[in-house]
Write an enzyme that holds these catalytic residues in place. Structure first.
Site, short mmCIF file in Angstrom:
data_model
loop_
_atom_site.label_atom_id
_atom_site.label_comp_id
_atom_site.label_asym_id
_atom_site.label_seq_id
_atom_site.Cartn_x
_atom_site.Cartn_y
_atom_site.Cartn_z
N ASP A 145 1.43 -3.60 -6.32
CA ASP A 145 2.42 -2.55 -6.93
C ASP A 145 3.76 -2.86 -6.19
OD1 ASP A 145 3.57 -0.12 -7.94
OD2 ASP A 145 2.33 1.42 -6.76
N CYS A 162 6.44 0.94 -11.59
CA CYS A 162 6.86 2.40 -12.11
C CYS A 162 8.38 2.34 -12.76
CB CYS A 162 6.78 3.69 -11.16
SG CYS A 162 7.67 3.37 -9.58
N GLY A 173 -0.72 5.08 0.34
CA GLY A 173 -2.18 4.92 0.12
C GLY A 173 -2.75 5.56 -0.72
N GLY A 174 -1.98 5.85 -1.83
CA GLY A 174 -2.50 6.66 -3.16
C GLY A 174 -3.67 5.58 -3.94
N LYS A 175 -3.03 4.23 -4.15
CA LYS A 175 -4.17 3.67 -4.99
C LYS A 175 -5.12 2.79 -3.91
CE LYS A 175 -0.47 2.43 -8.25
NZ LYS A 175 0.68 2.87 -7.62
N ALA A 221 0.81 -1.18 0.01
CA ALA A 221 0.00 -0.08 -0.05
C ALA A 221 0.86 1.29 -0.08
CB ALA A 221 -1.08 -0.07 1.19
#
Length: 451
Positions: A332, A385, A266-268, A263
């Site tokens: 991610d 990314c 916590g953006g996503k 996480a």
């Protein structure tokens, strides 16, 4: 007596010098040192320090080329503090139009004086910078014709082979340009139209993202906590690529058990949460103590804390606890970050080719954990990314070779029509860095249902 304005300017330059010297010795993330040296500075000086540091990192090879042209001393024999001071001075002289040339020179010398450097070195620095200042127009003309790409050779070699000259040049340009701040509207609390209206009333220049239905791009740098709607939880800073990748999880599906496996801040997580149906649940794991605290703070500010079960543990620890399987998992994964160099310019100098193997091993292990936590018929969005094949396609191919019950689902139908051109022929969401979005990779992996 020194004026308050001059004191602040010198302080910012001195902290930029200290930040870059410490980074040079360690090659740790630059943010560690920036946070350390700017903690007690006013916001204006924090911004200036960051602009100086990031400007040097984005133009490192260009600055060294100019310094070499005017110095009889080889750069390799200079002490790090001397070289960093010269880089900072030359950057201000050539690329910061609002700073008077005399101030750039004098305060660079003063930053060395504060650290008690010998007089001959102060004179050397002063003389070199004055020569650069006198020849500024000629230098800028030369750099227009022949400027370094400001990336390490190992990256340029592989990108040349993979993307071709034209795309590679566009990639360099994007990475060396200051990116716009991108926001994602928290649609639980307001609409994009409402937030744009607030910005307009406050005189803040912003435009709608043409790729993400929830994205807003700020035209000018802004202090995010001072923006209207920040305290009320109307938005979250999040790049358009990350916004689009979250949509691949289909967070608005009813009756689902979702997991954000890494996480971070916590953006996503918050993006999934704002789309969550009443009969769905969302868990989020984060093992790092500092990041977990910030995850909780962000969810609280966005008023989404009641929709998320945040767990302070690693993905492996979650697996050992034998939870009920999930229907959809977002992974991610930790990566080299070569897709976000425009936002974190130190990455290009901190990474090496050997790092990719270490990241790949971790990514494979985490993806395996996700498979063991997934229901039949469930789906995993594997994301990084990074632009590097070793961390993206190779990880997916390795996983599929071990799990014949998984297939790749085309990402295109799950994205807004305006963003579907960012999907490859193989079905991967894989944009390169550009004005609206960072470099990114996401693969949607679907498990076969039980027969």
């Amino acid at each position: 007596m020194t004026s308050r304005k001059n004191t602040q300017s010198i302080s910012a330059r001195t902290q930029a010098l200290c930040t870059l010297v410490d980074w040079h010795a360690s090659r740790k993330p630059i943010e560690i040192f920036l946070n350390q040296y700017t903690a007690d500075l006013p916001q204006r000086d924090k911004s200036m320090t960051k602009n100086l540091v990031f400007g040097v990192l984005r133009n490192l090879q260009t600055l060294d080329q100019v310094i070499s042209q005017y110095s009889k001393h080889p750069l390799a024999k200079m002490k790090p503090r001397t070289l960093v001071a010269l880089r900072l001075g030359v950057f201000q002289l050539l690329f910061m139009e609002r700073i008077p040339q005399s101030a750039a020179i004098n305060e660079t010398v003063n930053s060395l004086k504060i650290s008690r450097q010998p007089k001959w070195l102060l004179g050397f620095t002063n003389g070199l910078l004055r020569n650069v200042s006198r020849n500024k127009d000629v230098l800028l003309e030369q750099l227009q014709k022949d400027t370094p790409n400001n990336h390490p050779g190992w990256l340029t070699d592989r990108w040349q082979k993979r993307f071709g000259k034209e795309s590679m040049q566009a990639l360099y340009t994007a990475n060396n340009t200051i990116p716009k701040i991108c926001l994602r509207v928290n649609t639980s609390n307001c609409s994009r139209t409402e937030l744009m209206s607030l910005f307009d009333q406050a005189g803040i220049q912003a435009k709608l993202s043409s790729l993400s239905p929830e994205g807003i791009l700020l035209e000018e740098p802004e202090s995010v906590p001072n923006l209207p709607g920040y305290t009320e939880g109307f938005f979250q800073v999040q790049d358009v690529s990350a916004q689009l990748a979250t949509l691949l999880l289909e967070p608005n599906r009813p009756g689902q058990r979702f997991l954000d496996a890494c996480a971070g801040l916590g953006g996503k997580t918050s993006h999934i949460a704002q789309h969550l149906c009443r009969d769905s649940t969302l868990s989020a794991t984060e093992p790092d103590k500092r990041r977990f605290a910030l995850l909780q703070e962000n969810l609280t500010r966005l008023t989404l804390q009641d929709r998320v079960r945040a767990v302070h543990c690693s993905l492996q620890e979650l697996l050992q606890s034998q939870p009920q399987p999930f229907d959809a998992i977002l992974l991610d994964a930790p990566c080299s970050g070569t897709g976000v160099i425009r936002r974190q310019p130190d990455i290009r100098w901190n990474r090496s080719l050997e790092d990719l193997t270490a990241y790949q091993t971790t990514q494979q292990q985490l993806l395996e954990c996700c498979a063991n936590l997934l229901n039949p018929g469930g789906r995993i969005v594997y994301a990084t990314c990074s632009l590097e094949t070793e961390e993206n396609q190779a990880v997916v191919n390795y996983f599929l070779a071990k799990h014949d019950d998984f297939t790749i689902q085309d990402a295109k139908p799950l994205l807004p029509p305006e963003a579907r051109h960012l999907v490859t022929a193989e079905g991967f969401f894989h944009p390169l860095p550009q004005e609206q979005c960072d470099g990114f990779f996401a693969a949607l992996l679907v498990r076969s249902p039980l027969l």
